[in-house]
Structures are given as C-alpha cells and as structure tokens.
Design a protein around this motif. Structure first.
Motif, PDB file in Angstrom:
ATOM      1  N   TYR A  14       0.798  -1.149   0.017  1.00 27.07           N
ATOM      2  CA  TYR A  14       0.094   0.032   0.021  1.00 27.07           C
ATOM      3  C   TYR A  14       0.708   1.234  -0.106  1.00 27.07           C
ATOM      4  O   TYR A  14       2.031   1.314   0.506  1.00 27.07           O
ATOM      5  CB  TYR A  14      -0.885  -0.210   1.364  1.00 27.07           C
ATOM      6  N   GLU A  51     -10.033  -4.055  -1.346  1.00 26.24           N
ATOM      7  CA  GLU A  51     -10.072  -4.456  -2.895  1.00 26.24           C
ATOM      8  C   GLU A  51     -11.220  -4.217  -3.337  1.00 26.24           C
ATOM      9  O   GLU A  51     -11.576  -3.686  -4.731  1.00 26.24           O
ATOM     10  CB  GLU A  51      -9.488  -5.893  -3.196  1.00 26.24           C
ATOM     11  N   GLY A  54     -12.174  -0.796  -4.504  1.00 31.68           N
ATOM     12  CA  GLY A  54     -11.454  -0.372  -5.481  1.00 31.68           C
ATOM     13  C   GLY A  54     -10.184   0.561  -4.865  1.00 31.68           C
ATOM     14  O   GLY A  54      -9.650   1.300  -5.771  1.00 31.68           O
ATOM     15  N   THR A  57      -5.262  -3.068  -5.823  1.00 29.87           N
ATOM     16  CA  THR A  57      -5.338  -4.147  -6.501  1.00 29.87           C
ATOM     17  C   THR A  57      -4.298  -4.983  -5.821  1.00 29.87           C
ATOM     18  O   THR A  57      -3.193  -4.816  -5.592  1.00 29.87           O
ATOM     19  CB  THR A  57      -4.915  -4.016  -7.924  1.00 29.87           C
ATOM     20  N   SER A  58      -4.721  -6.303  -5.683  1.00 32.46           N
ATOM     21  CA  SER A  58      -3.763  -7.200  -5.131  1.00 32.46           C
ATOM     22  C   SER A  58      -3.053  -8.110  -6.422  1.00 32.46           C
ATOM     23  O   SER A  58      -3.630  -8.129  -7.516  1.00 32.46           O
ATOM     24  CB  SER A  58      -4.618  -8.302  -4.603  1.00 32.46           C
ATOM     25  N   SER A  62      -7.385 -14.977  -8.619  1.00 33.57           N
ATOM     26  CA  SER A  62      -8.636 -15.050  -8.076  1.00 33.57           C
ATOM     27  C   SER A  62      -8.644 -16.446  -7.712  1.00 33.57           C
ATOM     28  O   SER A  62      -8.179 -17.363  -8.068  1.00 33.57           O
ATOM     29  CB  SER A  62      -9.722 -14.740  -9.238  1.00 33.57           C
TER      30      SER A  62
END
Length: 126
Positions: A14, A51, A54, A57-58, A62
């Motif tokens: 982050y 996430e 929004g 983003t990781s 999925s």
C-alpha cells in the motif's frame, strides 16, 4: 547500487502505511459470512474489503470457487458411469470384437441425461 535480488527488498503493498481504522457494525451472520469469504480466499478480511472498494489491487490470483458437495458427488457418479462404458468396450474388444451398440448407446444416453440434469441444477444453484 541495486541489489542482485530486487525481490529481497520489502515493498509495502500500500502507498501509505496502514495506521488508521474504520469500524462499522454488521450482524452476526454477516460477520461469519465475511470471515468465511476471507478464510476461503486465504487472505486478510481488511485486504479483501479494500480491494472491493477499489482502493488497492492485489497481486493475488482469483480464488477457485468451492463446489458444493452434492455437485462433487454427482460428478463422481457420472465418472463411475464412464468407467462402466470403458469396461464394456474393453470386454467387447477382448471377446470376439462384437460391440453391443445398443447397450453402449443406452449407457451414453443415460450419462447425457445425468449431465443435463447436473448442469441444470448447478446453474440454477448459482
């Protein structure tokens, strides 16, 4: 001088250090559902919520959805039917080469019907 292994440098996911918190109330069922989602994703709930909003983003892939047990049992039964078709075909090859087309066709039609029911129940389940 850059390191020989750039991944060895710890990089924060982050932009800012996470030092503030937000609290919101949920029901017991909602809390259990959120915890279950995080457990299945094998990730912290806070990360999943950021996430979803929004904000980040990781790099995670999925997650694979977990199939309901009744769907897995149905697929296993169809696999057993396919094994039976394989046994019939191999027996016919070993015997005199005569294939009982009607028996094979009836087995395949049965499997096709089961797959149709399974697909219908699976998609209506979603």
């Amino acid at each position: 001088m850059p390191p020989s292994n750039p991944r060895a440098i710890p990089v924060s996911k982050y932009m800012d250090e996470l030092s503030k918190s937000i609290t919101f109330r949920v029901s017991q069922l909602e809390k259990e559902t959120l915890d279950d989602i995080a457990r299945r994703a094998r990730r912290p709930l806070a990360e999943l919520l950021r996430e979803a909003l929004g904000m980040v983003t990781s790099g995670h892939r999925s997650s694979v959805p977990i199939a309901p047990p009744e769907l897995l049992r149905a697929v296993a039964r169809i696999e057993a039917d396919m094994d039976e078709v394989t046994r019939v075909l191999r027996r016919a090859e070993v015997d005199d080469g005569f294939l009982d087309h009607l028996a094979i066709l009836s087995l395949l039609v049965g499997i096709d019907r089961k797959l149709g029911k399974l697909a219908h129940s699976h998609w209506s389940w979603r």
